[in-house]
Design a protein around this motif. Structure first.
Motif, PDB file in Angstrom:
ATOM      1  N   HIS A  65      -0.687  -2.538   3.861  1.00  0.00           N
ATOM      2  CA  HIS A  65      -1.875  -3.398   3.895  1.00  0.00           C
ATOM      3  C   HIS A  65      -2.574  -3.276   5.255  1.00  0.00           C
ATOM      4  CE1 HIS A  65      -4.415  -6.962   3.448  1.00  0.00           C
ATOM      5  NE2 HIS A  65      -3.969  -7.343   4.623  1.00  0.00           N
ATOM      6  N   ALA A  66      -1.792  -3.355   6.337  1.00  0.00           N
ATOM      7  CA  ALA A  66      -2.371  -3.262   7.677  1.00  0.00           C
ATOM      8  C   ALA A  66      -3.093  -1.933   7.870  1.00  0.00           C
ATOM      9  CB  ALA A  66      -1.273  -3.427   8.734  1.00  0.00           C
ATOM     10  N   ARG A  67      -2.469  -0.867   7.423  1.00  0.00           N
ATOM     11  CA  ARG A  67      -3.094   0.458   7.563  1.00  0.00           C
ATOM     12  C   ARG A  67      -4.391   0.521   6.751  1.00  0.00           C
ATOM     13  NH1 ARG A  67       1.032   4.798   7.247  1.00  0.00           N
ATOM     14  NH2 ARG A  67       1.125   4.535   9.490  1.00  0.00           N
ATOM     15  N   ALA A  68      -4.373   0.044   5.525  1.00  0.00           N
ATOM     16  CA  ALA A  68      -5.557   0.086   4.653  1.00  0.00           C
ATOM     17  C   ALA A  68      -6.700  -0.762   5.207  1.00  0.00           C
ATOM     18  CB  ALA A  68      -5.184  -0.382   3.244  1.00  0.00           C
ATOM     19  N   GLU A  69      -6.357  -1.855   5.887  1.00  0.00           N
ATOM     20  CA  GLU A  69      -7.369  -2.772   6.420  1.00  0.00           C
ATOM     21  C   GLU A  69      -7.758  -2.452   7.859  1.00  0.00           C
ATOM     22  OE1 GLU A  69      -8.935  -5.305   4.698  1.00  0.00           O
ATOM     23  OE2 GLU A  69      -7.936  -4.398   2.964  1.00  0.00           O
ATOM     24  N   GLY A  70      -7.132  -1.444   8.471  1.00  0.00           N
ATOM     25  CA  GLY A  70      -7.431  -1.098   9.851  1.00  0.00           C
ATOM     26  C   GLY A  70      -6.901  -2.112  10.848  1.00  0.00           C
ATOM     27  N   LEU A  71      -5.788  -2.759  10.509  1.00  0.00           N
ATOM     28  CA  LEU A  71      -5.188  -3.776  11.367  1.00  0.00           C
ATOM     29  C   LEU A  71      -4.059  -3.189  12.206  1.00  0.00           C
ATOM     30  CD1 LEU A  71      -4.848  -6.637   8.721  1.00  0.00           C
ATOM     31  CD2 LEU A  71      -6.643  -6.390  10.462  1.00  0.00           C
ATOM     32  N   LYS A  72      -3.800  -3.809  13.328  1.00  0.00           N
ATOM     33  CA  LYS A  72      -2.640  -3.513  14.154  1.00  0.00           C
ATOM     34  C   LYS A  72      -1.639  -4.656  13.959  1.00  0.00           C
ATOM     35  CE  LYS A  72      -3.991   0.244  16.289  1.00  0.00           C
ATOM     36  NZ  LYS A  72      -3.281   1.505  16.173  1.00  0.00           N
ATOM     37  N   LEU A  73      -0.361  -4.341  14.176  1.00  0.00           N
ATOM     38  CA  LEU A  73       0.693  -5.341  14.047  1.00  0.00           C
ATOM     39  C   LEU A  73       1.411  -5.499  15.376  1.00  0.00           C
ATOM     40  CD1 LEU A  73       2.245  -4.225  10.643  1.00  0.00           C
ATOM     41  CD2 LEU A  73       0.569  -6.051  11.048  1.00  0.00           C
ATOM     42  N   GLN A  74       1.634  -6.738  15.739  1.00  0.00           N
ATOM     43  CA  GLN A  74       2.413  -7.045  16.942  1.00  0.00           C
ATOM     44  C   GLN A  74       3.555  -7.963  16.511  1.00  0.00           C
ATOM     45  OE1 GLN A  74       0.483  -9.432  19.945  1.00  0.00           O
ATOM     46  NE2 GLN A  74       1.578  -8.337  21.540  1.00  0.00           N
ATOM     47  N   PRO A  75       4.717  -7.398  16.241  1.00  0.00           N
ATOM     48  CA  PRO A  75       5.820  -8.226  15.758  1.00  0.00           C
ATOM     49  C   PRO A  75       6.455  -9.047  16.869  1.00  0.00           C
ATOM     50  CG  PRO A  75       6.535  -5.963  15.978  1.00  0.00           C
ATOM     51  CD  PRO A  75       5.062  -5.988  16.298  1.00  0.00           C
ATOM     52  N   ARG A  76       6.651 -10.310  16.611  1.00  0.00           N
ATOM     53  CA  ARG A  76       7.397 -11.188  17.511  1.00  0.00           C
ATOM     54  C   ARG A  76       8.708 -11.611  16.857  1.00  0.00           C
ATOM     55  NH1 ARG A  76       3.146 -14.013  20.531  1.00  0.00           N
ATOM     56  NH2 ARG A  76       2.179 -12.329  21.705  1.00  0.00           N
ATOM     57  N   CYS A  77       8.723 -11.609  15.542  1.00  0.00           N
ATOM     58  CA  CYS A  77       9.923 -11.939  14.777  1.00  0.00           C
ATOM     59  C   CYS A  77      10.926 -10.793  14.931  1.00  0.00           C
ATOM     60  CB  CYS A  77       9.530 -12.120  13.309  1.00  0.00           C
ATOM     61  SG  CYS A  77      10.892 -12.122  12.150  1.00  0.00           S
ATOM     62  N   ALA A  82      12.657  -5.103  14.450  1.00  0.00           N
ATOM     63  CA  ALA A  82      13.687  -4.128  14.047  1.00  0.00           C
ATOM     64  C   ALA A  82      13.187  -3.234  12.919  1.00  0.00           C
ATOM     65  CB  ALA A  82      14.963  -4.858  13.619  1.00  0.00           C
ATOM     66  N   TRP A  83      12.480  -3.800  11.951  1.00  0.00           N
ATOM     67  CA  TRP A  83      11.989  -3.006  10.817  1.00  0.00           C
ATOM     68  C   TRP A  83      11.018  -1.934  11.311  1.00  0.00           C
ATOM     69  CZ3 TRP A  83       7.642  -1.411   8.325  1.00  0.00           C
ATOM     70  CH2 TRP A  83       7.816  -0.872   7.048  1.00  0.00           C
ATOM     71  N   LEU A  84      10.082  -2.315  12.176  1.00  0.00           N
ATOM     72  CA  LEU A  84       9.108  -1.342  12.672  1.00  0.00           C
ATOM     73  C   LEU A  84       9.769  -0.263  13.530  1.00  0.00           C
ATOM     74  CD1 LEU A  84       6.038  -3.623  13.362  1.00  0.00           C
ATOM     75  CD2 LEU A  84       6.142  -1.709  11.773  1.00  0.00           C
ATOM     76  N   LYS A  85      10.808  -0.613  14.261  1.00  0.00           N
ATOM     77  CA  LYS A  85      11.528   0.398  15.046  1.00  0.00           C
ATOM     78  C   LYS A  85      12.228   1.408  14.142  1.00  0.00           C
ATOM     79  CE  LYS A  85      12.323  -2.055  19.339  1.00  0.00           C
ATOM     80  NZ  LYS A  85      13.303  -2.662  20.243  1.00  0.00           N
ATOM     81  N   ARG A  86      12.720   0.951  12.993  1.00  0.00           N
ATOM     82  CA  ARG A  86      13.403   1.847  12.050  1.00  0.00           C
ATOM     83  C   ARG A  86      12.430   2.697  11.244  1.00  0.00           C
ATOM     84  NH1 ARG A  86      16.202  -2.881  10.747  1.00  0.00           N
ATOM     85  NH2 ARG A  86      15.155  -2.913   8.737  1.00  0.00           N
ATOM     86  N   HIS A  87      11.176   2.300  11.176  1.00  0.00           N
ATOM     87  CA  HIS A  87      10.178   2.995  10.353  1.00  0.00           C
ATOM     88  C   HIS A  87       9.081   3.569  11.245  1.00  0.00           C
ATOM     89  CE1 HIS A  87      12.346   0.505   7.486  1.00  0.00           C
ATOM     90  NE2 HIS A  87      12.064   1.464   6.630  1.00  0.00           N
ATOM     91  N   ARG A  88       9.438   4.651  11.909  1.00  0.00           N
ATOM     92  CA  ARG A  88       8.531   5.300  12.865  1.00  0.00           C
ATOM     93  C   ARG A  88       7.235   5.789  12.232  1.00  0.00           C
ATOM     94  NH1 ARG A  88       9.897   3.651  17.759  1.00  0.00           N
ATOM     95  NH2 ARG A  88      12.113   3.890  18.141  1.00  0.00           N
ATOM     96  N   GLU A  89       7.214   5.945  10.918  1.00  0.00           N
ATOM     97  CA  GLU A  89       5.990   6.393  10.260  1.00  0.00           C
ATOM     98  C   GLU A  89       4.860   5.357  10.388  1.00  0.00           C
ATOM     99  OE1 GLU A  89       8.522   4.649   6.796  1.00  0.00           O
ATOM    100  OE2 GLU A  89       8.858   5.571   8.746  1.00  0.00           O
ATOM    101  N   PHE A  90       5.211   4.144  10.854  1.00  0.00           N
ATOM    102  CA  PHE A  90       4.209   3.105  11.046  1.00  0.00           C
ATOM    103  C   PHE A  90       3.973   2.776  12.519  1.00  0.00           C
ATOM    104  CE2 PHE A  90       5.804   2.214   6.715  1.00  0.00           C
ATOM    105  CZ  PHE A  90       4.606   2.370   6.040  1.00  0.00           C
ATOM    106  N   GLU A  91       4.455   3.634  13.429  1.00  0.00           N
ATOM    107  CA  GLU A  91       4.298   3.336  14.853  1.00  0.00           C
ATOM    108  C   GLU A  91       2.837   3.296  15.280  1.00  0.00           C
ATOM    109  OE1 GLU A  91       6.626   6.181  16.971  1.00  0.00           O
ATOM    110  OE2 GLU A  91       5.297   7.841  16.524  1.00  0.00           O
ATOM    111  N   ASP A  92       1.958   3.934  14.515  1.00  0.00           N
ATOM    112  CA  ASP A  92       0.520   3.876  14.830  1.00  0.00           C
ATOM    113  C   ASP A  92      -0.064   2.485  14.625  1.00  0.00           C
ATOM    114  OD1 ASP A  92       0.990   4.593  11.985  1.00  0.00           O
ATOM    115  OD2 ASP A  92      -1.193   4.463  11.849  1.00  0.00           O
ATOM    116  N   LEU A  93       0.658   1.616  13.934  1.00  0.00           N
ATOM    117  CA  LEU A  93       0.175   0.250  13.687  1.00  0.00           C
ATOM    118  C   LEU A  93       0.532  -0.712  14.815  1.00  0.00           C
ATOM    119  CD1 LEU A  93       1.103  -0.137   9.914  1.00  0.00           C
ATOM    120  CD2 LEU A  93      -1.104   0.527  10.899  1.00  0.00           C
ATOM    121  N   ALA A  94       1.420  -0.283  15.706  1.00  0.00           N
ATOM    122  CA  ALA A  94       1.886  -1.181  16.770  1.00  0.00           C
ATOM    123  C   ALA A  94       0.772  -1.501  17.753  1.00  0.00           C
ATOM    124  CB  ALA A  94       3.068  -0.542  17.500  1.00  0.00           C
ATOM    125  N   ALA A  95       0.659  -2.779  18.049  1.00  0.00           N
ATOM    126  CA  ALA A  95      -0.359  -3.235  19.022  1.00  0.00           C
ATOM    127  C   ALA A  95       0.257  -3.343  20.396  1.00  0.00           C
ATOM    128  CB  ALA A  95      -0.923  -4.580  18.591  1.00  0.00           C
TER     129      ALA A  95
END
Length: 95
Positions: A65-77, A82-95
């Motif tokens: 959803h974030a990729r389709a909407e052009g959003l960045k994600l900044q996880p605090r939870c 941990a999920w984003l660290k395990r899924h490097r294919e989404f590292e471009d979404l990191a803010a």
């Protein structure tokens, strides 16, 4: 599984998953808005869904959803971090 939803009025992403007993349960992430960044404050799966992989599938939907909407994600939870660290294919979404 239900469609992924952005409930903007509540600043919450949601998606439903069926538990082992056939009951539809919710996984959600509360977020804060900072421009085009969504700060993921908390991810929670209904207790009946824990250990089923539903939270991981939800995070996949959230990242798509974030990729389709052009959003960045900044996880605090911690789960989202941990999920984003395990899924490097989404590292471009990191803010």
């Amino acid at each position: 599984m239900t469609d992924f939803r952005d409930v903007r009025a509540e600043q919450r992403f949601e998606q439903g998953f069926t538990d082992d007993e056939g009951v539809l349960r919710t996984v959600f992430a509360d977020y804060a808005v900072q421009g085009t960044t969504r700060v993921i404050l908390h991810v929670e799966a209904h207790p009946a869904l824990r250990g089923s992989g539903a939270a991981g599938r939800f995070m996949q939907s959230l990242a798509d959803h974030a990729r389709a909407e052009g959003l960045k994600l900044q996880p605090r939870c911690s789960y989202a971090v941990a999920w984003l660290k395990r899924h490097r294919e989404f590292e471009d979404l990191a803010a």
